[in-house]
Scaffold this motif. Structure first.
Motif, PDB file in Angstrom:
ATOM      1  N   ARG A   4     -13.639 -20.040  -7.970  1.00  0.00           N
ATOM      2  CA  ARG A   4     -13.217 -19.110  -6.933  1.00  0.00           C
ATOM      3  C   ARG A   4     -13.740 -19.561  -5.578  1.00  0.00           C
ATOM      4  O   ARG A   4     -14.727 -20.267  -5.478  1.00  0.00           O
ATOM      5  N   ALA A   5     -13.060 -19.167  -4.527  1.00  0.00           N
ATOM      6  CA  ALA A   5     -13.479 -19.527  -3.173  1.00  0.00           C
ATOM      7  C   ALA A   5     -14.563 -18.564  -2.701  1.00  0.00           C
ATOM      8  O   ALA A   5     -14.502 -17.366  -2.958  1.00  0.00           O
ATOM      9  N   ARG A   7     -16.854 -17.377   0.709  1.00  0.00           N
ATOM     10  CA  ARG A   7     -16.873 -17.375   2.169  1.00  0.00           C
ATOM     11  C   ARG A   7     -18.221 -17.931   2.642  1.00  0.00           C
ATOM     12  O   ARG A   7     -19.274 -17.452   2.212  1.00  0.00           O
ATOM     13  N   ARG A  21     -13.617 -20.799   3.640  1.00  0.00           N
ATOM     14  CA  ARG A  21     -13.625 -20.386   2.237  1.00  0.00           C
ATOM     15  C   ARG A  21     -13.524 -21.659   1.426  1.00  0.00           C
ATOM     16  O   ARG A  21     -12.563 -22.419   1.568  1.00  0.00           O
ATOM     17  N   SER A  44     -11.510 -26.959   2.255  1.00  0.00           N
ATOM     18  CA  SER A  44     -11.451 -25.502   2.363  1.00  0.00           C
ATOM     19  C   SER A  44     -10.062 -25.020   1.970  1.00  0.00           C
ATOM     20  O   SER A  44      -9.152 -25.820   1.759  1.00  0.00           O
ATOM     21  N   GLU A  45      -9.894 -23.702   1.891  1.00  0.00           N
ATOM     22  CA  GLU A  45      -8.583 -23.129   1.576  1.00  0.00           C
ATOM     23  C   GLU A  45      -7.541 -23.487   2.636  1.00  0.00           C
ATOM     24  O   GLU A  45      -6.355 -23.537   2.349  1.00  0.00           O
ATOM     25  N   ASP A  46      -8.003 -23.744   3.862  1.00  0.00           N
ATOM     26  CA  ASP A  46      -7.096 -24.073   4.961  1.00  0.00           C
ATOM     27  C   ASP A  46      -6.905 -25.573   5.140  1.00  0.00           C
ATOM     28  O   ASP A  46      -6.221 -25.996   6.063  1.00  0.00           O
TER      29      ASP A  46
END
Length: 71
Positions: A4-5, A7, A21, A44-46
């Motif tokens: 899981r990501a 923060r 994240r 990262s998620e981005d």
């Protein structure tokens, strides 16, 4: 280890803070790289983010013990 990501906030000299994240595996690799010099890439998620390790002042990560409601 969880995928899981989480923060995180990465603080830099001069006061800039980067919020990301990242997966637990990425966070562990980042922690292991701290104290070295040069660049480290975080996925990262981005998308990928390259961080100058010599400029990092602190790293803050959300707790595994997330709670809902009042303590």
């Amino acid at each position: 280890m969880s995928t899981r990501a989480r923060r995180i906030s990465v603080g830099f000299q001069g006061g800039l803070v980067l919020a990301l994240r990242v997966a637990d595996k990425q966070l562990k690799a980042f922690y292991d790289a701290l104290g070295n010099s040069g660049w480290h890439e975080l996925e990262s998620e981005d998308g990928p983010v390259r961080v100058d390790l010599g400029s990092v002042v602190y790293v803050s990560a959300e707790s595994d013990d997330l709670q809902v409601g009042f303590g």
